[in-house]
Write a protein that holds these residues in place. Structure first.
Motif, PDB file in Angstrom:
ATOM      1  N   LEU A   1       1.155  -1.382  -0.164  1.00  0.00           N
ATOM      2  CA  LEU A   1       0.145  -0.105  -0.110  1.00  0.00           C
ATOM      3  C   LEU A   1       0.930   1.512   0.325  1.00  0.00           C
ATOM      4  CD1 LEU A   1      -2.445  -1.030   2.600  1.00  0.00           C
ATOM      5  CD2 LEU A   1      -3.414  -0.506   0.728  1.00  0.00           C
ATOM      6  N   ALA A   2       2.064   1.531   0.889  1.00  0.00           N
ATOM      7  CA  ALA A   2       2.592   2.841   0.771  1.00  0.00           C
ATOM      8  C   ALA A   2       3.507   2.831  -0.376  1.00  0.00           C
ATOM      9  CB  ALA A   2       3.870   2.038   1.902  1.00  0.00           C
TER      10      ALA A   2
ATOM     11  N   GLY B   1     -12.142   3.709   0.349  1.00  0.00           N
ATOM     12  CA  GLY B   1     -12.332   2.758   1.115  1.00  0.00           C
ATOM     13  C   GLY B   1     -10.801   3.402   1.346  1.00  0.00           C
ATOM     14  N   LEU B   2     -10.064   3.768   1.364  1.00  0.00           N
ATOM     15  CA  LEU B   2      -8.355   3.454   1.379  1.00  0.00           C
ATOM     16  C   LEU B   2      -7.903   4.998   2.636  1.00  0.00           C
ATOM     17  CD1 LEU B   2      -5.829   1.491  -1.029  1.00  0.00           C
ATOM     18  CD2 LEU B   2      -6.693   1.116   1.560  1.00  0.00           C
ATOM     19  N   ALA B   3      -9.105   5.940   1.898  1.00  0.00           N
ATOM     20  CA  ALA B   3      -8.825   7.348   2.390  1.00  0.00           C
ATOM     21  C   ALA B   3      -7.450   8.008   2.088  1.00  0.00           C
ATOM     22  CB  ALA B   3      -9.147   7.666   4.070  1.00  0.00           C
ATOM     23  N   ALA B   4      -7.459   7.843   0.345  1.00  0.00           N
ATOM     24  CA  ALA B   4      -6.191   8.166   0.489  1.00  0.00           C
ATOM     25  C   ALA B   4      -6.515   9.009  -0.781  1.00  0.00           C
ATOM     26  CB  ALA B   4      -5.178   6.702  -0.504  1.00  0.00           C
ATOM     27  N   PRO B   5      -5.718   9.700  -1.114  1.00  0.00           N
ATOM     28  CA  PRO B   5      -6.353  10.993  -1.764  1.00  0.00           C
ATOM     29  C   PRO B   5      -5.074  10.715  -3.664  1.00  0.00           C
ATOM     30  CG  PRO B   5      -4.467  12.302  -0.342  1.00  0.00           C
ATOM     31  CD  PRO B   5      -5.202  10.272   0.334  1.00  0.00           C
TER      32      PRO B   5
ATOM     33  N   TYR C   1      -3.643   7.272  -5.258  1.00  0.00           N
ATOM     34  CA  TYR C   1      -3.851   5.809  -4.991  1.00  0.00           C
ATOM     35  C   TYR C   1      -3.799   4.926  -7.026  1.00  0.00           C
ATOM     36  CZ  TYR C   1      -3.712   0.976  -3.506  1.00  0.00           C
ATOM     37  OH  TYR C   1      -3.537  -0.606  -3.088  1.00  0.00           O
ATOM     38  N   LEU C   2      -2.648   3.434  -7.002  1.00  0.00           N
ATOM     39  CA  LEU C   2      -3.045   3.583  -7.861  1.00  0.00           C
ATOM     40  C   LEU C   2      -2.796   1.780  -7.936  1.00  0.00           C
ATOM     41  CD1 LEU C   2       0.448   3.046  -9.032  1.00  0.00           C
ATOM     42  CD2 LEU C   2       0.325   5.219 -10.171  1.00  0.00           C
TER      43      LEU C   2
END
Length: 742
Positions: A474-475, A566-570, A572-573
C-alpha cells in the motif's frame, strides 16, 4: 429433426409464444398509436388496415379509432402509405451496442459512444432479439414504447461473443442437442449425428457453433470436446472457463516470443545494483510467481523501505505479441485447480519471478520515513536484486509473532531486518487507520480439491504476516501515485468513489434493525471505520461488514485521480503486481518514461486513450471476480450434493418476502430457506426491519439471527442450494426478542 430449435425447459412455452409470428399478438397496452408503430416497426413488409386490425386484436367497432390513429401517424411522418398499405416511416438511425441477456429471455443493449450517456440501457424484448445472444455486438434501432423506457430491436449481429458453448448433451427422438450451461443463452444447439463425436447422453461437452440460425430456428453446431461427468469438480471449473470465454492458452507466437527472451543476470547500465540488500519475498504456500520483495533499513531519520517489484516492462515491450495478449487478458484468474495467468509461464514463473538466490531485474521504490511512520521522501530506480529468502505467511507468523525458537534460530540472519519491517508497518498501519482507512472483516472461503472431488471449503487463514506485506505494498502504491499525479503524468489510477447514497440509506435502515447506533458525524471513511470497530467480534460482525461492502462503489481504473475512498487515500494506483495485473505494467512504463524524460507508451497501441484502457481493464478485473464467484458456487453445490438432510449452523444474511437468505458458519456457503417451506405459520415481511413475522404466534426471523438449517435440495445446474428450518424456537421467546429489538 436436424435444425429444430430446442429451448430450455423453463422457457420453452414462453419463448415459443413470443417468437412464433403465425399466431396473433396479445392485446397491446398503452396508446393505439404506439401499438401501431411497434407493429409496423417490426415488419419488413407493408400491412393493410385489416391486417393491422387482426394483429392488434382490433374489433369492428374500433376500426374508426384505428383509422384516426393511422391518419395522425401519417400526418406526423412516423409512418408511410403506399396504395392501401402502411409501413414504418424513414428508417431510424442504427446504433451500435452490446447485448446483455438475462436468464428470463429478455435483454438490454449497452450502447456505445454518445448514446450511452443519454439514459439507461435499452430494453430488448425476446421477440426483438433476432438471432442475437448474450455478449454479441449488434446494430439496433430504437422503437416506440408505451412503458416509459427506451426499447430497441436488433437489426444485425456485427460480432458474436459466444462461438462455442459448454453444456449437457441430450439425445432424443426430436434430435440431438446441447443445452448451454449458461442460463443467459436462451437456446439449445442442435447437433447432427455426424457431429456428435459419439457423445453419450447426459455428459458435459463443448460444442462449437457453426450456424447461428435465425429468429425461428436456433443455432446448430458440432461437438469439439467431451468433458465428462457434471459431478466432477474439474469439469465444473472448465464449464465456468467456457461460460466466461476466458483465454486459457497462449498462441504459438506468444510462446515463441517468450522463449526467445534473454534473462538479465548482470547489472546493466541504467540499473542500480541492490543485490547486497536483504530483500525477501513473503507469499502464500501455494504461490508460484513472486513479483514483490521488501527490505527495511534503520536510519538516523527513522526507516528506509525498499519495495522491489519484478521489472516486467523490461521483457514485455509495447505492442509485442506478449503485450497484446496480456492486455486482452488484463489480469490473471485464480481457480481452485489452476491459474489462468496474464503472462506465459516463461515470464510469470521464471524470468519475472523474484526467486531466491537468483539475480532479477526489478523496479524499486525507495521510501524514507521518520520514527512516526510519516513519509519524508521517495525516489525510484531500475535495479538488480537478489532475494535472500522465499518466506511464507506461516513462517513469518512463527518468526515474528509466535516467536517459535527453532524457526527464529533457522532464520537468525534475516530476523533483524524482518523485525524492522514489522516496526515500520505497525506505524504505517496506525497512520492509515487514523486517517480513516477501512479494514473490512469478511472471511474468504478457499476450495480444496482432491482428484475430481471438492474435499473441503474452509476459510482462508489470515495473520499479521499478511498485514505486514500488505502495508508495504500500500505504501509503495500510494507513493508512486502521488509522484506521478504531482508530475502530471497520464497514468491509470485505482479510484474508489464515495458510496452510493441510496445504498447507504438502505444500510442505515438495516443497521437500525440490528440495534446498531450509528455515528452522528459526517459520512466519510472514518464514519465507516467507527461502525466496523463497533461490531468487531460481535454476532453482527459478518453481516454488518457485508452490508457496508454493498454500499461501496466498485473500484476501477481511470486516468482521472479522484482518490480512493476505502483507503482514505488522496492518491492511489496499482504498481506492485505487474506479473498478474496489466494496470501495474502501465504504471511501470509511465514511471520509467518520467524518470528518463521520455514519452510513455503505457499500452499496446501508440496514442491509445487511457480512459478506454481503464474501462477495458476494469471489465477484465470484474470478469475475473465474477468467474471466481461462479466457480465457488459450483464447488459449493458439489460439496453439499451428498449431504442432503444434514443440519448446519448458519446466520440469516438477508430477508425478503419469498424467504430467508443464509450463510453457513463453517464454509460460508450461501443458500436460501423459501418461505413456502415455513409451514408452521403464515409469515409477513417487515421490509423496514429486515424480518419475517409469524402472523399467529408473532415468531420472528430477523437479519443477523443465528439459526439451524436443514439441507433440502442442491440444484447443480442452477447452483441453487435450498434449506428449511431445522428447529422452530418457542413463540414466547421470539416475542420477548421482538420487544427487545423494538
Amino acid at each position: 429433426m436436424a435444425g429444430k430449435f430446442h429451448r430450455k425447459k423453463k422457457t420453452v412455452a414462453a419463448s415459443r409464444k413470443k417468437r412464433k409470428r403465425s399466431t396473433p399478438r396479445s392485446k397491446p397496452s398503452g396508446s393505439l398509436q404506439t401499438s401501431v408503430l411497434g407493429l409496423l416497426g417490426e415488419r419488413q413488409q407493408a400491412l393493410g388496415l385489416q391486417e393491422i386490425a387482426r394483429e392488434l386484436f382490433i374489433s369492428r367497432g374500433q376500426l374508426s379509432a384505428l383509422h384516426k390513429a393511422l391518419t395522425s401517424l401519417l400526418e406526423s411522418g412516423k409512418i408511410e402509405k403506399q396504395g392501401k398499405k402502411y409501413s414504418s416511416g424513414a428508417a431510424p438511425q442504427s446504433l451500435r451496442a452490446t447485448v446483455e441477456l438475462t436468464s428470463k429471455g429478455y435483454g438490454f443493449a449497452v450502447l456505445e459512444g454518445e448514446q450511452a450517456q443519454k439514459g439507461k440501457d435499452v430494453f430488448i424484448a425476446p421477440h426483438n432479439l433476432g438471432s442475437a445472444s448474450h455478449g454479441d455486438t449488434v446494430q439496433l434501432v430504437l422503437i416506440p414504447s408505451s412503458r416509459g423506457r427506451r426499447e430497441g430491436r436488433v437489426l444485425a449481429v456485427e460480432e458474436r461473443a459466444v462461438t462455442s458453448v459448454c453444456g449437457i448433451y441430450n439425445g432424443s427422438t426430436f434430435g440431438d442437442f446441447v443445452t448451454p450451461d449458461d442460463d443467459r443463452l436462451p437456446y439449445t444447439v442442435t447437433i447432427a449425428p455426424k457431429d456428435s463425436a459419439n457423445a453419450q447422453d447426459g455428459v458435459i461437452v463443448v460444442a462449437e457453433i457453426t450456424d447461428y440460425g435465425v429468429e425461428r430456428q436456433g443455432p446448430s453446431g458440432r461437438i469439439t470436446e467431451i468433458l465428462g461427468d457434471a459431478r466432477s469438480a474439474r469439469v465444473q471449473i472448465r464449464m465456468a472457463i467456457t461460460q466466461f470465454s476466458l483465454r486459457d492458452h497462449f498462441s504459438a507466437a506468444v510462446i515463441a516470443e517468450a522463449a526467445a527472451l534473454t534473462p538479465v543476470v548482470e547489472c546493466e547500465e541504467g540499473r542500480k545494483d541492490l543485490r547486497h540488500l536483504d530483500h525477501v519475498t513473503i507469499d502464500g504456500e501455494t504461490a508460484r510467481d513472486f513479483d514483490d520483495a521488501i527490505c527495511v533499513e534503520i536510519t538516523n531519520e527513522g526507516y528506509t523501505l525498499y519495495v522491489s517489484i519484478a521489472d516486467v516492462s523490461h521483457y514485455v515491450r509495447p505492442n509485442s505479441a506478449i503485450d497484446q495478449e496480456a492486455y486482452l487478458r488484463g489480469t490473471s484468474v485464480y481457480l481452485p485447480d489452476r491459474v489462468l495467468p496474464m503472462l506465459p509461464e516463461r515470464l510469470s514463473n521464471d524470468l519475472c519471478s523474484l526467486v531466491p538466490h537468483q539475480p532479477r531485474p526489478a523496479f524499486t521504490a525507495i521510501l524514507r520515513y521518520d520514527h512516526t511512520g510519516k513519509r519524508l521522501g521517495e525516489h525510484y530506480c531500475k535495479s538488480l536484486i537478489q532475494s535472500k529468502q522465499r518466506f511464507t505467511y506461516t513462517i513469518i507468523n512463527e518468526l515474528l509473532y509466535l516467536k517459535t525458537p527453532q524457526v527464529r534460530e533457522e532464520f537468525q540472519a534475516l530476523l533483524p531486518m524482518l523485525e524492522r519491517a514489522d516496526q515500520l508497518t505497525v506505524l504505517l498501519k496506525k497512520r492509515r487507520l487514523e486517517r480513516g482507512s477501512l479494514e473490512f472483516n469478511i472471511p474468504e472461503p478457499v476450495v480444496s480439491l482432491q482428484d475430481d472431488q471438492v474435499s473441503s471449503i474452509k476459510l482462508a487463514e489470515r495473520n499479521r504476516a499478511h498485514l505486514l506485506i500488505e502495508d508495504c505494498m500500500l505504501a509503495a502504491n500510494e507513493a508512486v501515485a502521488e509522484s506521478l499525479a504531482k508530475a502530471q503524468k497520464p497514468v491509470l489510477y485505482r479510484i474508489h468513489e464515495r458510496p452510493d447514497p441510496g445504498k447507504l440509506e438502505t444500510f442505515t435502515d438495516a443497521a437500525k434493525a440490528l440495534g446498531i447506533t450509528l455515528p452522528r458525524s459526517e459520512v466519510n471513511p472514518a464514519w465507516f471505520s467507527e461502525v466496523i470497530s463497533q461490531v468487531a467480534d460481535t454476532q453482527s460482525d459478518y453481516i454488518v461488514n457485508n452490508l457496508l461492502l454493498r454500499t461501496m462503489q466498485q473500484a476501477r481504473y481511470a486516468p482521472e485521480n479522484v482518490g480512493h475512498f476505502g483507503l482514505a487515500a488522496p492518491y492511489y494506483l496499482h504498481f506492485t503486481s505487474p506479473i498478474r495485473r496489466y494496470p501495474d505494467l502501465v504504471a511501470h512504463r509511465v514511471l520509467q518514461a518520467w524518470l528518463l524524460k521520455e514519452e510513455a507508451r503505457p499500452t499496446p497501441q501508440r496514442g491509445q486513450d487511457l480512459a478506454e484502457a481503464g474501462i477495458h481493464l476494469s471489465q477484465c478485473e470484474r470478469k475475473a471476480i465474477e468467474v471466481e464467484r461462479n466457480v465457488h458456487a459450483r464447488c459449493s453445490a458439489l460439496f453439499l450434493m451428498d449431504r442432503v438432510g444434514e443440519i448446519f449452523p448458519a446466520i440469516i444474511s438477508g430477508v425478503s418476502s419469498f424467504g430467508l437468505f443464509l450463510t453457513l458458519d463453517e464454509t460460508f456457503i450461501s443458500g436460501m430457506i423459501p418461505v413456502a417451506t415455513m409451514t408452521d405459520d403464515y409469515y409477513l415481511h417487515d421490509s423496514r426491519r429486515y424480518r419475517l413475522i409469524a402472523q399467529s404466534t408473532n415468531r420472528m426471523y430477523q437479519l443477523g439471527d443465528r439459526i439451524e438449517a436443514r439441507l433440502d435440495h442442491v440444484d447443480l445446474a442452477t447452483k441453487r442450494i435450498s434449506f428449511s428450518l431445522a428447529s422452530i424456537p418457542p413463540a414466547g421467546e421470539q416475542k420477548n426478542n421482538e420487544s427487545t429489538m423494538a
